[in-house]
Scaffold this active site. Sequence first.
Site, short mmCIF file in Angstrom:
data_model
loop_
_atom_site.label_atom_id
_atom_site.label_comp_id
_atom_site.label_asym_id
_atom_site.label_seq_id
_atom_site.Cartn_x
_atom_site.Cartn_y
_atom_site.Cartn_z
N HIS A 84 -14.81 -34.36 27.23
CA HIS A 84 -15.80 -33.78 26.31
C HIS A 84 -16.01 -32.30 26.57
O HIS A 84 -16.52 -31.59 25.69
CB HIS A 84 -17.10 -34.60 26.28
CG HIS A 84 -18.07 -34.36 27.41
ND1 HIS A 84 -18.18 -35.22 28.48
CD2 HIS A 84 -18.99 -33.41 27.61
CE1 HIS A 84 -19.14 -34.78 29.29
NE2 HIS A 84 -19.65 -33.69 28.78
N ASP A 206 -13.23 -39.99 30.87
CA ASP A 206 -13.66 -38.69 30.35
C ASP A 206 -13.05 -37.53 31.16
O ASP A 206 -13.74 -36.86 31.92
CB ASP A 206 -15.20 -38.63 30.38
CG ASP A 206 -15.75 -37.54 29.48
OD1 ASP A 206 -14.97 -36.65 29.09
OD2 ASP A 206 -16.95 -37.57 29.18
N SER A 593 -21.25 -31.73 34.01
CA SER A 593 -20.10 -32.42 33.44
C SER A 593 -18.82 -31.76 33.94
O SER A 593 -18.69 -30.54 33.88
CB SER A 593 -20.13 -32.36 31.92
OG SER A 593 -20.90 -33.40 31.44
N1 ARG Z 1 -23.96 -37.52 27.74
C1 ARG Z 1 -22.95 -36.63 28.25
C2 ARG Z 1 -23.48 -35.21 28.24
O1 ARG Z 1 -24.63 -35.00 28.16
C3 ARG Z 1 -21.67 -36.77 27.48
C4 ARG Z 1 -21.69 -36.27 26.07
C5 ARG Z 1 -20.37 -36.37 25.34
N2 ARG Z 1 -20.04 -37.71 24.91
C6 ARG Z 1 -20.46 -38.29 23.74
N3 ARG Z 1 -20.13 -39.53 23.48
N4 ARG Z 1 -21.19 -37.65 22.85
O2 ARG Z 1 -22.92 -34.21 27.89
N1 GLU Z 2 -22.74 -34.94 30.00
C1 GLU Z 2 -23.52 -33.91 30.64
C2 GLU Z 2 -22.84 -32.56 30.56
O1 GLU Z 2 -22.08 -32.29 29.69
C3 GLU Z 2 -23.85 -34.34 32.02
C4 GLU Z 2 -24.82 -35.43 31.91
C5 GLU Z 2 -26.16 -35.02 32.42
O2 GLU Z 2 -26.98 -34.46 31.68
O3 GLU Z 2 -26.37 -35.30 33.61
O4 GLU Z 2 -23.11 -31.66 31.29
#
Ligand code: ARG
Ligand code: GLU
Length: 657
Positions: A84, A206, A593
């Site tokens: 991502h 990921d 991330s």
């Molecule tokens: N929750 C993670 C973050 O905050 C991953 C986001 C990307 N993945 C998704 N399915 N939208 O960035």
């Molecule tokens: N998916 C998040 C990012 O892109 C990390 C998840 C979180 O907030 O800990 O940085």
Amino acid sequence: MKKLTLLTLLALLSLLPAAADEGMWLPSLIAERIGDMRAKGFRLTAEDIYSINRASMKDAVVLFDGGCTGELVSAEGLLLTNHHCGYDAIQRHSTVEHDYLTDGFWARTREEELPNRDLNVRFLVRMEEVTDRLAAGETPEEIIAAACAEGTGYKASVEQMYYGDQQFLFVYEQFDDVRLVAAPPSSIGKFGGDTDNWIWPRHTGDFSLFRIYASKDNKPAPYSPDNVPYRPKKHFTISTKGVKEGDFTMIYGFPGNTQEYILSDAVEYIAERSDPAKIAIRDGRLEIISRAQESDPALRIHYAAKHAAIANAWKKWQGEALGLTRMKTLETKRQQEELFRRENPRGGELLDAMKAEYRRITTPYFAREITLETLRALPAKYSDEERAEEVFAARAKIERALFRRLFGEYARRCPAEYRVPAFLDGVARSGSPEAFAEEVFEEVWAGGDTPLSDSLRSGTKRMLDHITWLLGTDRLRNLTSSRLNDLYREYVHELRHTWPERPFYPDANLTLRVAYGTIAGYEYADGEYHKPQTTLDGIIAKDNPEIYDYDIPQSLRDLYASKEYGRWASEIDGRRTVPVCFLATNHTTGGNSGSPVLNADGELIGINFDRTWRSTMSDIAFDPSICRNIAVDIRYVLFVIDRVGGAGHLLREMKLK
Ligand code: ARG
Ligand code: GLU
């Protein structure tokens, strides 16, 4: 000062950070934590983590694309981050003929690695406290300019810690030639999609791979076919030995934004006012977009990225509000304030001033948030590119519905005194927010002259500027003002000096940090225990060709059927399988991330990519019993590279142990 009673002291200890695995520590000061880290199993030294005299772990970690983290895994500049985080780059190289998002991408040779405009990575050269230099009269600009002159591609910034009580210079070396090397198909890299996002158990692969290129003398250089793979000072060894509950873990990366020291006033605002309003507004947007996506496959694809972006914060805020309530953070903070009032000679005065400032700024700040979530979330125009797309006509209905919905939300939720005059005029003239929305939408959709939407937009900008002026700052990631920042500087200073035996850490601000903890499951409620490891068996159980988010590549089904996992097979809970994701107790946030998850010997065991949504209050209050970060197990990454991508040549560059 009055002597603390044992009871208040105990209450206080539970109120202040940082116990257990809470904390995001400055690498240059990690010596202060190394005893605790070693007690938890870490086997290396502070110098191994951060050194300016020799290669250290910091030299293998990068700020990726200004908002994620990445780590070096070969002597030839090969870098791992999340799928991502590489998403934009992967998407930009994707066409109908070469759909790398859907099919994945595996460069077979260096020549096939794909350059990316506007993608850079930054290494931290060094960090140093400059509080005294600033106090002595040097300006941040002077300090930054001098640091930038130190080397090719050097960038620098001065960042506030503890609301500016301490200031640090960060010197970076930035590389702009970063090429895409490999990405799994989205059905692996984004497996589970928005449904599984922020959720455990998780089965997402990921990850993506990039390579840093440099000039022949190993210095940053703009893209050139003559550039060569960068030779890093340090890259991580990869451990294929696996993880088990209780193992030490460390995360080295760039967490973006936390607010651990805020008063109850701000917690109340977030949990009871801001999060619920923003969630409700996004409920409406997501409902409209999801319904459209279900009605038409072309619309599903068109709105995929939009949906993901809206849903990501939407789900996070739900967890945050829930977690703050569950932890009783509001009550805890109030008690903490009462103690501070009693125990600190300046306590009462300081808190009163802060609370008065909150009363002054909270409503305009809320108006700003509502405006950004509604009027500012709508397009000012549709580009020619969009208009040329086949789905454009089909979008009219959805876009119109979004205009109607968001105008209605703005009218209902924006505090009266901060509503934009042009909006009020439009509504009065046309009869309702929805009727006005239709008028503005017609203009924007038609392109050409847009007098209504232009005046609405400039009115909105004036109102937002006015709010910025009220707050005295445009650094507005959180509910704050320039005066409040000054007061917090004193407040946190007093906290730290009143109770020096307690460890404090500065809030995340996208500077390099170390978090450490252990591999651990969690019990959320009585009888609801979550194991810390998932496996390929779980992917197969979720696999469903009918559901887009769970439709895995045939090659993965075949591998499961043949059980030809090769060296990536592992015995987990008595089954021969492939590990996929794991949980740990590290304190992380957005920006972490792509961060390397390291074992006690500093070897790479996973890539961080998420938290459980029930942990997301850790941006404000960390609960060691349930806060967990989610990582993809490095063995799954290697398995996918090797068996799905057929890119074993990349593994030969890496140091596997
Ligand atoms: N929750 C993670 C973050 O905050 C991953 C986001 C990307 N993945 C998704 N399915 N939208 O960035
Ligand atoms: N998916 C998040 C990012 O892109 C990390 C998840 C979180 O907030 O800990 O940085």
